[in-house]
Design a protein around this motif. Structure first.
Motif, mmCIF file in Angstrom:
data_model
loop_
_atom_site.group_PDB
_atom_site.id
_atom_site.type_symbol
_atom_site.label_atom_id
_atom_site.label_comp_id
_atom_site.label_asym_id
_atom_site.label_seq_id
_atom_site.Cartn_x
_atom_site.Cartn_y
_atom_site.Cartn_z
ATOM 1 N N PRO A 133 -24.197 -0.968 -9.440
ATOM 2 C CA PRO A 133 -24.879 -1.974 -10.130
ATOM 3 C C PRO A 133 -23.716 -2.616 -11.196
ATOM 4 O O PRO A 133 -22.918 -1.933 -11.678
ATOM 5 N N GLY A 134 -23.611 -4.043 -11.219
ATOM 6 C CA GLY A 134 -22.718 -4.637 -12.187
ATOM 7 C C GLY A 134 -21.111 -4.181 -11.531
ATOM 8 O O GLY A 134 -20.143 -4.300 -12.376
ATOM 9 N N GLY A 135 -20.964 -3.771 -10.346
ATOM 10 C CA GLY A 135 -19.790 -3.562 -9.921
ATOM 11 C C GLY A 135 -18.963 -4.478 -9.025
ATOM 12 O O GLY A 135 -19.373 -5.603 -9.086
ATOM 13 N N VAL A 136 -17.892 -3.991 -8.132
ATOM 14 C CA VAL A 136 -17.069 -4.743 -7.477
ATOM 15 C C VAL A 136 -16.867 -4.022 -6.128
ATOM 16 O O VAL A 136 -17.006 -2.753 -6.131
ATOM 17 N N VAL A 137 -16.388 -4.796 -5.249
ATOM 18 C CA VAL A 137 -16.067 -4.259 -3.925
ATOM 19 C C VAL A 137 -14.641 -4.192 -3.947
ATOM 20 O O VAL A 137 -13.818 -5.012 -4.369
ATOM 21 N N VAL A 138 -13.995 -2.986 -3.512
ATOM 22 C CA VAL A 138 -12.556 -2.528 -3.571
ATOM 23 C C VAL A 138 -11.843 -2.261 -2.147
ATOM 24 O O VAL A 138 -12.737 -1.951 -1.219
ATOM 25 N N ASN A 139 -10.666 -2.806 -1.974
ATOM 26 C CA ASN A 139 -9.930 -2.301 -0.862
ATOM 27 C C ASN A 139 -9.494 -0.854 -0.954
ATOM 28 O O ASN A 139 -8.837 -0.631 -1.797
ATOM 29 N N ALA A 140 -10.138 -0.083 -0.113
ATOM 30 C CA ALA A 140 -9.919 1.146 -0.266
ATOM 31 C C ALA A 140 -9.117 1.655 0.803
ATOM 32 O O ALA A 140 -9.174 3.119 1.250
ATOM 33 N N SER A 141 -8.432 1.094 1.409
ATOM 34 C CA SER A 141 -7.361 1.243 2.543
ATOM 35 C C SER A 141 -6.435 2.673 2.254
ATOM 36 O O SER A 141 -6.056 2.510 1.102
ATOM 37 N N SER A 142 -6.208 3.311 3.307
ATOM 38 C CA SER A 142 -5.068 4.207 3.075
ATOM 39 C C SER A 142 -4.123 4.492 4.296
ATOM 40 O O SER A 142 -3.225 5.291 4.113
ATOM 41 N N LEU B 217 0.935 -1.207 0.040
ATOM 42 C CA LEU B 217 0.050 0.070 0.007
ATOM 43 C C LEU B 217 0.952 1.385 -0.159
ATOM 44 O O LEU B 217 1.775 1.443 0.611
ATOM 45 N N ASP B 218 0.579 2.264 -0.892
ATOM 46 C CA ASP B 218 1.195 3.509 -1.066
ATOM 47 C C ASP B 218 0.315 4.306 -0.239
ATOM 48 O O ASP B 218 -0.942 4.566 -0.391
ATOM 49 N N GLU B 219 0.484 4.895 1.123
ATOM 50 C CA GLU B 219 -0.174 5.705 1.727
ATOM 51 C C GLU B 219 -0.635 7.053 1.210
ATOM 52 O O GLU B 219 -1.707 7.862 1.701
ATOM 53 N N ASN B 220 0.035 7.551 0.127
ATOM 54 C CA ASN B 220 -0.306 8.886 -0.621
ATOM 55 C C ASN B 220 -0.794 8.469 -1.888
ATOM 56 O O ASN B 220 -1.235 9.573 -2.562
ATOM 57 N N SER B 221 -0.898 7.424 -2.404
ATOM 58 C CA SER B 221 -1.184 7.074 -3.751
ATOM 59 C C SER B 221 -2.107 5.826 -3.724
ATOM 60 O O SER B 221 -1.726 4.617 -3.806
ATOM 61 N N ASN B 222 -3.567 5.944 -3.648
ATOM 62 C CA ASN B 222 -4.365 4.674 -3.230
ATOM 63 C C ASN B 222 -5.801 5.173 -3.669
ATOM 64 O O ASN B 222 -5.870 6.122 -4.300
#
Length: 528
Positions: free
Chosen positions: A334-343, A144-149
């Motif tokens: 709709p028709g989407g995905v769940v994403v890891n949005a950690s920062s 994880l890049d804490e400034n680019s996510n």
């Protein structure tokens, strides 16, 4: 120009010939010199055996009185489409600075640039292309890049979302926000769709195009520039201390837009340290719930579920429990995905995202529970932020560094019935116990809410559906106070958008960016 509203159009209606379509639907002949434009188009699925489009049309003719008379039985109304007045200003001695390049900062910068004030934009994250590479690498198992996510970088958190543009606010600037998005690549459709969206794949290109216009109008955008301090004298902003790739530096300014987004926790801490007035506010937390999109289509559209002109169905649900707490869905993809949005390292946060075609196998939405200030406040104005962080760290532990998933059946204590939905989180999710992640008052409200919401949308509470937690970043946990001139308690600093607590979504944040820029233009005009 007149507008005709609430016109029922069959799902097979030919929208390639708008004038001919309206004549066929109304069974009237319009003058040859009349022009017709589609103003609004939405799906009416209140009766699942008679799903259709509900439309509004703009009709223009030199003989408007005659037109009104001919169409009298359809209750036409005179219509004047308001046009946004982009402000102009003389050159200021010090260029204004915009901190953050999400929707609020982007539209503030665009307005200031068009006004001739040559704004300087500072974004802690990277440009859209570099940011996308970093996010893709993270989703594929990288660090994880804490400034680019998902939270930080060009376009803000909305860039990796459904790109939903509908909003609950009423403001004449909304139309101009949509027009700007359309001109920069989102397409004309968002101007008439009742529930417009762009999609993450298109949004990446749109935000790059808006950046180019800002630069062409005299603005400057600097990426990987993080504000670490505010310099002031006698309650007035003098400038900003910046951490940049080439080293620390000081930027002098007396007008600064603070549009950092809801996840800029270090900035919130700096605002508090500087003595700038802010207050805790309510927000919501919960999890993402995933279903098969085909099941949602059937629940919403019945026998019309597979009609090619409908696309993926959406929903918006809410209920109030007997204890007064609200449970609701948010940002349905709709028709989407769940994403890891950690920062943050050692923390997990999830969000939802759709591409422009919305053609994924699953749908997802945030299933959220309202959290009041009284639920977390211990005496520190940032307690809500710490509350969010604690949940995210629990999730990191429970999922061993991955988002935590659980079937709805297991969550409701129906026993291990197995999942009919494959979680979409990349690279992987970890099946675990969401009760070990979210507070008890949240999980109990979610359980009660799922049962109630299932009565409104058949299959919502299906045992095979999947929950993925935690969703903690639906809105900012603080509000940075501002006066009627848009300024914080530090004069010259203008809190703006979602992070400052004044918006909730792409469109409302963009509108707040325009309003804030107007305040600065007015202030500069008075000073010259």
């Amino acid at each position: 120009m007149i507008i005709i509203r609430n016109i029922k159009v069959d799902l097979d209606g030919d929208f390639s010939d708008i004038k001919g379509l309206l004549e066929r639907v109304l069974k009237v002949g319009l003058p040859k010199i009349a022009t017709v434009k589609l103003f609004k188009k939405g799906v009416d699925a209140r009766r699942r055996d008679a799903v259709h489009f509900n439309c509004a049309f703009l009709v223009e003719s030199p003989d408007e009185k005659g037109l009104l008379k001919a169409l009298k039985r359809f209750k036409p109304e005179p219509f004047l489409e308001a046009k946004y007045d982009w402000k102009t200003a003389l050159k200021s001695k010090k260029r204004p600075v915009v901190i953050g390049f999400g929707p609020a900062g982007m539209f503030a910068a665009l307005s200031l640039a068009k006004a001739g004030l040559c704004p300087l934009v500072l974004e802690r994250g990277k440009d859209a292309d570099s940011r996308k590479r970093d996010v893709d690498a993270f989703w594929n198992g990288g660090s994880l890049d804490e400034n680019s996510n998902v939270q930080f970088g060009e376009g803000g958190a909305g860039t990796f979302s459904d790109g939903k543009l509908n909003t609950g606010i009423k403001d004449p600037r909304i139309r101009e926000v949509l027009r700007v998005f359309a001109v920069h690549g989102a397409g004309e459709r968002i101007l008439y769709d009742a529930k417009p969206h762009i999609g993450t794949d298109v949004l990446v290109e749109v935000v790059k195009s808006i950046r180019r216009e800002i630069i062409n109008c005299g603005g400057e955008v600097l990426f990987e520039h993080r504000v670490v301090g505010f310099e002031s004298k006698n309650g007035r902003l003098l400038g900003l201390n910046i951490c940049a790739p080439e080293g620390d530096k000081f930027i002098e300014t007396d007008h600064c837009v603070l549009a950092v987004g809801h996840s800029a926790r270090d900035t919130f801490e700096k605002v508090k340290t500087e003595g700038i007035a802010l207050e805790p506010k309510p927000f919501a937390i919960g999890a993402r719930i995933e279903h098969l999109q085909a099941d949602i289509n059937r629940s919403q559209y019945g026998k019309f579920a597979d009609h090619p002109n409908l696309g993926a169905a959406d929903y918006k649900l809410a209920c109030h429990l007997e204890n007064g707490r609200g449970v609701f869905t948010f940002c349905m993809c709709p028709g989407g995905v769940v994403v890891n949005a950690s920062s943050e390292q050692d923390g997990i946060a999830v969000n939802g995202m759709s591409y422009s075609k919305r053609d994924g196998v699953n749908s997802n939405a945030a299933l959220l529970v309202g959290v009041g200030v009284e639920d977390y406040y211990k005496g520190d104005v940032l307690d809500g932020m710490y509350f969010q962080r604690e949940i995210e760290r629990k999730a990191f532990i429970e999922g061993k560094g991955r988002p935590v998933s659980q079937t709805v059946g297991d969550f409701l204590k129906r026993g291990n019935s197995g999942s009919t939905v494959t979680p979409t989180v990349n690279p992987k999710t970890a099946f675990g116990n969401i009760d070990n992640v979210l507070p008890g008052f949240v999980t109990e409200a979610m359980r009660e809410g799922i049962v109630l919401l299932d009565r409104r949308l058949k299959g919502f509470g299906s045992s095979g559906a999947v929950l993925t937690a935690p969703e903690t970043r639906s809105s900012s946990p603080v509000r940075i106070l501002r006066n009627d001139k848009g300024e914080s308690s530090l004069r010259g600093l203008y809190p703006c958008g979602e992070g400052a607590g004044y918006a909730g979504g792409i469109t409302s944040a963009a509108v707040d960016g325009l309003k804030t820029a107007e305040q600065i233009i007015n202030a500069v005009s008075r000073e010259i």
